[in-house]
Design a protein around this motif. Structure first.
Motif, PDB file in Angstrom:
ATOM      1  N   VAL A   7      56.075   3.346 105.155  1.00  0.00           N
ATOM      2  CA  VAL A   7      54.991   3.786 106.031  1.00  0.00           C
ATOM      3  C   VAL A   7      54.431   5.122 105.541  1.00  0.00           C
ATOM      4  O   VAL A   7      53.215   5.313 105.466  1.00  0.00           O
ATOM      5  N   SER A   8      55.310   6.040 105.161  1.00  0.00           N
ATOM      6  CA  SER A   8      54.863   7.342 104.646  1.00  0.00           C
ATOM      7  C   SER A   8      54.054   7.181 103.366  1.00  0.00           C
ATOM      8  O   SER A   8      53.051   7.867 103.163  1.00  0.00           O
ATOM      9  N   MET A   9      54.493   6.256 102.510  1.00  0.00           N
ATOM     10  CA  MET A   9      53.769   6.045 101.259  1.00  0.00           C
ATOM     11  C   MET A   9      52.387   5.454 101.512  1.00  0.00           C
ATOM     12  O   MET A   9      51.415   5.836 100.848  1.00  0.00           O
ATOM     13  N   LEU A  10      52.280   4.537 102.470  1.00  0.00           N
ATOM     14  CA  LEU A  10      50.967   3.975 102.798  1.00  0.00           C
ATOM     15  C   LEU A  10      50.027   5.054 103.319  1.00  0.00           C
ATOM     16  O   LEU A  10      48.846   5.098 102.946  1.00  0.00           O
ATOM     17  N   GLU A  11      50.546   5.935 104.164  1.00  0.00           N
ATOM     18  CA  GLU A  11      49.715   7.027 104.685  1.00  0.00           C
ATOM     19  C   GLU A  11      49.304   7.972 103.569  1.00  0.00           C
ATOM     20  O   GLU A  11      48.152   8.408 103.496  1.00  0.00           O
ATOM     21  N   ALA A  12      50.247   8.286 102.669  1.00  0.00           N
ATOM     22  CA  ALA A  12      49.934   9.183 101.555  1.00  0.00           C
ATOM     23  C   ALA A  12      48.909   8.553 100.610  1.00  0.00           C
ATOM     24  O   ALA A  12      48.014   9.237 100.102  1.00  0.00           O
ATOM     25  N   GLU A  13      49.023   7.255 100.375  1.00  0.00           N
ATOM     26  CA  GLU A  13      48.049   6.578  99.514  1.00  0.00           C
ATOM     27  C   GLU A  13      46.660   6.609 100.129  1.00  0.00           C
ATOM     28  O   GLU A  13      45.662   6.763  99.424  1.00  0.00           O
ATOM     29  N   ALA A  14      46.580   6.490 101.439  1.00  0.00           N
ATOM     30  CA  ALA A  14      45.278   6.580 102.111  1.00  0.00           C
ATOM     31  C   ALA A  14      44.700   7.981 101.955  1.00  0.00           C
ATOM     32  O   ALA A  14      43.491   8.148 101.721  1.00  0.00           O
ATOM     33  N   ILE A  15      45.550   9.000 102.046  1.00  0.00           N
ATOM     34  CA  ILE A  15      45.082  10.382 101.857  1.00  0.00           C
ATOM     35  C   ILE A  15      44.580  10.580 100.441  1.00  0.00           C
ATOM     36  O   ILE A  15      43.535  11.206 100.221  1.00  0.00           O
ATOM     37  N   VAL A  16      45.310  10.040  99.460  1.00  0.00           N
ATOM     38  CA  VAL A  16      44.875  10.163  98.058  1.00  0.00           C
ATOM     39  C   VAL A  16      43.524   9.497  97.864  1.00  0.00           C
ATOM     40  O   VAL A  16      42.635  10.044  97.214  1.00  0.00           O
ATOM     41  N   ARG A  17      43.336   8.308  98.450  1.00  0.00           N
ATOM     42  CA  ARG A  17      42.042   7.623  98.323  1.00  0.00           C
ATOM     43  C   ARG A  17      40.911   8.464  98.900  1.00  0.00           C
ATOM     44  O   ARG A  17      39.844   8.571  98.307  1.00  0.00           O
ATOM     45  N   GLU A  18      41.149   9.068 100.065  1.00  0.00           N
ATOM     46  CA  GLU A  18      40.126   9.923 100.669  1.00  0.00           C
ATOM     47  C   GLU A  18      39.825  11.124  99.787  1.00  0.00           C
ATOM     48  O   GLU A  18      38.659  11.505  99.613  1.00  0.00           O
ATOM     49  N   GLN A  19      40.868  11.739  99.222  1.00  0.00           N
ATOM     50  CA  GLN A  19      40.658  12.898  98.356  1.00  0.00           C
ATOM     51  C   GLN A  19      39.895  12.514  97.094  1.00  0.00           C
ATOM     52  O   GLN A  19      39.027  13.260  96.641  1.00  0.00           O
ATOM     53  N   ILE A  20      40.207  11.366  96.548  1.00  0.00           N
ATOM     54  CA  ILE A  20      39.487  10.913  95.345  1.00  0.00           C
ATOM     55  C   ILE A  20      38.028  10.647  95.677  1.00  0.00           C
ATOM     56  O   ILE A  20      37.129  11.010  94.911  1.00  0.00           O
ATOM     57  N   ASN A  21      37.767  10.047  96.827  1.00  0.00           N
ATOM     58  CA  ASN A  21      36.382   9.772  97.221  1.00  0.00           C
ATOM     59  C   ASN A  21      35.582  11.056  97.417  1.00  0.00           C
ATOM     60  O   ASN A  21      34.364  11.066  97.231  1.00  0.00           O
ATOM     61  N   ARG A  22      36.261  12.142  97.806  1.00  0.00           N
ATOM     62  CA  ARG A  22      35.571  13.419  97.979  1.00  0.00           C
ATOM     63  C   ARG A  22      35.644  14.295  96.738  1.00  0.00           C
ATOM     64  O   ARG A  22      35.286  15.469  96.780  1.00  0.00           O
ATOM     65  N   ASP A  23      36.142  13.761  95.629  1.00  0.00           N
ATOM     66  CA  ASP A  23      36.306  14.487  94.362  1.00  0.00           C
ATOM     67  C   ASP A  23      37.166  15.737  94.530  1.00  0.00           C
ATOM     68  O   ASP A  23      36.888  16.787  93.962  1.00  0.00           O
ATOM     69  N   GLU A  24      38.242  15.616  95.298  1.00  0.00           N
ATOM     70  CA  GLU A  24      39.178  16.712  95.494  1.00  0.00           C
ATOM     71  C   GLU A  24      40.414  16.480  94.640  1.00  0.00           C
ATOM     72  O   GLU A  24      40.673  15.378  94.160  1.00  0.00           O
ATOM     73  N   ASP A  25      41.203  17.536  94.472  1.00  0.00           N
ATOM     74  CA  ASP A  25      42.443  17.450  93.713  1.00  0.00           C
ATOM     75  C   ASP A  25      43.498  16.752  94.558  1.00  0.00           C
ATOM     76  O   ASP A  25      43.795  17.176  95.678  1.00  0.00           O
ATOM     77  N   CYS A  26      44.075  15.677  94.048  1.00  0.00           N
ATOM     78  CA  CYS A  26      45.066  14.916  94.805  1.00  0.00           C
ATOM     79  C   CYS A  26      46.426  14.947  94.125  1.00  0.00           C
ATOM     80  O   CYS A  26      47.296  14.132  94.425  1.00  0.00           O
ATOM     81  N   SER A  27      46.637  15.909  93.222  1.00  0.00           N
ATOM     82  CA  SER A  27      47.875  15.928  92.445  1.00  0.00           C
ATOM     83  C   SER A  27      49.106  16.186  93.311  1.00  0.00           C
ATOM     84  O   SER A  27      50.171  15.618  93.067  1.00  0.00           O
ATOM     85  N   PHE A  28      48.987  17.040  94.335  1.00  0.00           N
ATOM     86  CA  PHE A  28      50.150  17.333  95.172  1.00  0.00           C
ATOM     87  C   PHE A  28      50.624  16.086  95.912  1.00  0.00           C
ATOM     88  O   PHE A  28      51.811  15.758  95.900  1.00  0.00           O
ATOM     89  N   VAL A  29      49.701  15.392  96.534  1.00  0.00           N
ATOM     90  CA  VAL A  29      50.069  14.190  97.299  1.00  0.00           C
ATOM     91  C   VAL A  29      50.566  13.099  96.357  1.00  0.00           C
ATOM     92  O   VAL A  29      51.530  12.393  96.662  1.00  0.00           O
TER      93      VAL A  29
END
Length: 102
Positions: free
Chosen positions: A17-39
């Motif tokens: 469940v945590s990984m699914l939530e983190a993957e959704a956060i990474v997708r949002e960060q990528i869509n906004r052209d933000e750095d997603c390396s930490f997540v």
């Protein structure tokens, strides 16, 4: 031993469940052209912990699937099946019928 298997299964379920939530956060960060390396790094840590837990679970003799309710909404619409066009019904018209229409 059963208690340890149940504990591992609960941990794996929580990690998924945590990984699914983190993957959704990474997708949002990528869509906004933000750095997603930490997540992304945190996801890799979760994957390594998950692999150790799976190995331990398998060593204990548990091989049943662990089901997780996924609330993931697909980003793409499902492909529509092509609709076959119905052939037009052109009736044969005689010269007399055509003359009658005019």
């Amino acid at each position: 031993m059963d208690n340890r298997i149940n504990q591992i299964r609960r941990t794996i379920r929580a990690l998924r469940v945590s990984m699914l939530e983190a993957e959704a956060i990474v997708r949002e960060q990528i869509n906004r052209d933000e750095d997603c390396s930490f997540v992304a790094h945190e996801i890799l840590k979760m994957r390594s912990v998950m692999s150790l837990l799976v190995r331990e679970r398998t060593a204990l003799g548990d091989d049943e699937p662990i089901l997780v309710n996924c609330l993931f909404v697909p980003r793409r619409r499902p492909a529509r099946s092509p609709v076959a066009a119905r052939p037009l019904n052109y009736g044969v018209v005689s010269a007399q019928g055509l003359a009658a229409r005019i």
